[in-house]
Scaffold this motif. Structure first.
Motif, PDB file in Angstrom:
ATOM      1  N   ARG A 111       0.825  -1.217   0.000  1.00 12.96           N
ATOM      2  CA  ARG A 111       0.000   0.000   0.000  1.00 12.96           C
ATOM      3  C   ARG A 111       0.852   1.258   0.000  1.00 12.96           C
ATOM      4  O   ARG A 111       0.493   2.254  -0.624  1.00 12.96           O
ATOM      5  CB  ARG A 111      -0.926   0.021   1.221  1.00 12.96           C
ATOM      6  CG  ARG A 111      -2.266  -0.608   1.004  1.00 12.96           C
ATOM      7  CD  ARG A 111      -3.256  -0.243   2.102  1.00 12.96           C
ATOM      8  NE  ARG A 111      -2.708  -0.373   3.434  1.00 12.96           N
ATOM      9  CZ  ARG A 111      -2.708  -1.477   4.170  1.00 12.96           C
ATOM     10  NH1 ARG A 111      -3.237  -2.570   3.701  1.00 12.96           N
ATOM     11  NH2 ARG A 111      -2.205  -1.483   5.386  1.00 12.96           N
ATOM     12  N   THR A 112       1.965   1.238   0.722  1.00 11.49           N
ATOM     13  CA  THR A 112       2.822   2.427   0.788  1.00 11.49           C
ATOM     14  C   THR A 112       3.513   2.692  -0.540  1.00 11.49           C
ATOM     15  O   THR A 112       4.015   3.788  -0.761  1.00 11.49           O
ATOM     16  CB  THR A 112       3.910   2.277   1.874  1.00 11.49           C
ATOM     17  OG1 THR A 112       4.768   1.197   1.521  1.00 11.49           O
ATOM     18  CG2 THR A 112       3.315   2.082   3.245  1.00 11.49           C
ATOM     19  N   GLY A 113       3.567   1.691  -1.392  1.00 12.56           N
ATOM     20  CA  GLY A 113       4.250   1.842  -2.670  1.00 12.56           C
ATOM     21  C   GLY A 113       5.741   1.613  -2.575  1.00 12.56           C
ATOM     22  O   GLY A 113       6.465   1.779  -3.544  1.00 12.56           O
ATOM     23  N   GLU A 114       6.219   1.235  -1.383  1.00  9.08           N
ATOM     24  CA  GLU A 114       7.650   0.999  -1.216  1.00  9.08           C
ATOM     25  C   GLU A 114       8.108  -0.205  -2.032  1.00  9.08           C
ATOM     26  O   GLU A 114       9.191  -0.216  -2.580  1.00  9.08           O
ATOM     27  CB  GLU A 114       7.969   0.773   0.260  1.00  9.08           C
ATOM     28  CG  GLU A 114       9.442   0.690   0.532  1.00  9.08           C
ATOM     29  CD  GLU A 114       9.758   0.639   2.009  1.00  9.08           C
ATOM     30  OE1 GLU A 114      10.934   0.440   2.312  1.00  9.08           O
ATOM     31  OE2 GLU A 114       8.857   0.786   2.839  1.00  9.08           O
ATOM     32  N   PHE A 115       7.258  -1.227  -2.110  1.00  5.38           N
ATOM     33  CA  PHE A 115       7.528  -2.406  -2.927  1.00  5.38           C
ATOM     34  C   PHE A 115       6.328  -2.658  -3.821  1.00  5.38           C
ATOM     35  O   PHE A 115       5.199  -2.386  -3.444  1.00  5.38           O
ATOM     36  CB  PHE A 115       7.760  -3.643  -2.047  1.00  5.38           C
ATOM     37  CG  PHE A 115       9.071  -3.637  -1.313  1.00  5.38           C
ATOM     38  CD1 PHE A 115      10.192  -4.244  -1.867  1.00  5.38           C
ATOM     39  CD2 PHE A 115       9.188  -3.033  -0.082  1.00  5.38           C
ATOM     40  CE1 PHE A 115      11.403  -4.244  -1.190  1.00  5.38           C
ATOM     41  CE2 PHE A 115      10.393  -3.024   0.599  1.00  5.38           C
ATOM     42  CZ  PHE A 115      11.503  -3.630   0.040  1.00  5.38           C
ATOM     43  N   ARG A 116       6.608  -3.199  -4.999  1.00  2.63           N
ATOM     44  CA  ARG A 116       5.496  -3.574  -5.896  1.00  2.63           C
ATOM     45  C   ARG A 116       5.800  -4.948  -6.480  1.00  2.63           C
ATOM     46  O   ARG A 116       6.971  -5.314  -6.680  1.00  2.63           O
ATOM     47  CB  ARG A 116       5.303  -2.546  -6.999  1.00  2.63           C
ATOM     48  CG  ARG A 116       6.436  -2.452  -7.962  1.00  2.63           C
ATOM     49  CD  ARG A 116       6.156  -1.447  -9.083  1.00  2.63           C
ATOM     50  NE  ARG A 116       7.343  -1.247  -9.870  1.00  2.63           N
ATOM     51  CZ  ARG A 116       7.759  -2.073 -10.835  1.00  2.63           C
ATOM     52  NH1 ARG A 116       7.054  -3.130 -11.153  1.00  2.63           N
ATOM     53  NH2 ARG A 116       8.872  -1.820 -11.504  1.00  2.63           N
TER      54      ARG A 116
END
Length: 81
Positions: A56-61
């Motif tokens: 959700r944070t976009g740190e990993f995808r």
């Protein structure tokens, strides 16, 4: 994957360095969804909560998925904020 320098298996998101207290954030995380099992509900709930949070944070995808395993890549521009 063996040629990738900073790879861990979830829930680890850092690798140790030779300098104490200066762990390195990994670039890739392998997630084995078989670790989330009904037999250990407390572990599984936490496992899935943390996994959902980092996505959700976009740190990993996610960049690949097969047979219950997901490969996540770190978004460098987000992690360096």
């Amino acid at each position: 994957m063996t040629e990738r320098r900073y790879v861990t298996v979830f829930p680890e998101l850092t690798v140790a360095t030779f300098t104490r207290g200066q762990d390195k954030l990994v670039d890739y995380v392998i997630v084995d969804l078989d670790n989330a099992s009904p037999e250990n509900k407390a572990f599984s709930d936490n496992f899935l909560d943390v996994l959902n949070q980092i996505q959700r944070t976009g740190e990993f995808r996610p960049i690949a998925q097969a047979d219950g395993v997901i490969l996540l890549v770190r978004e460098k521009n987000i992690a360096q904020r």
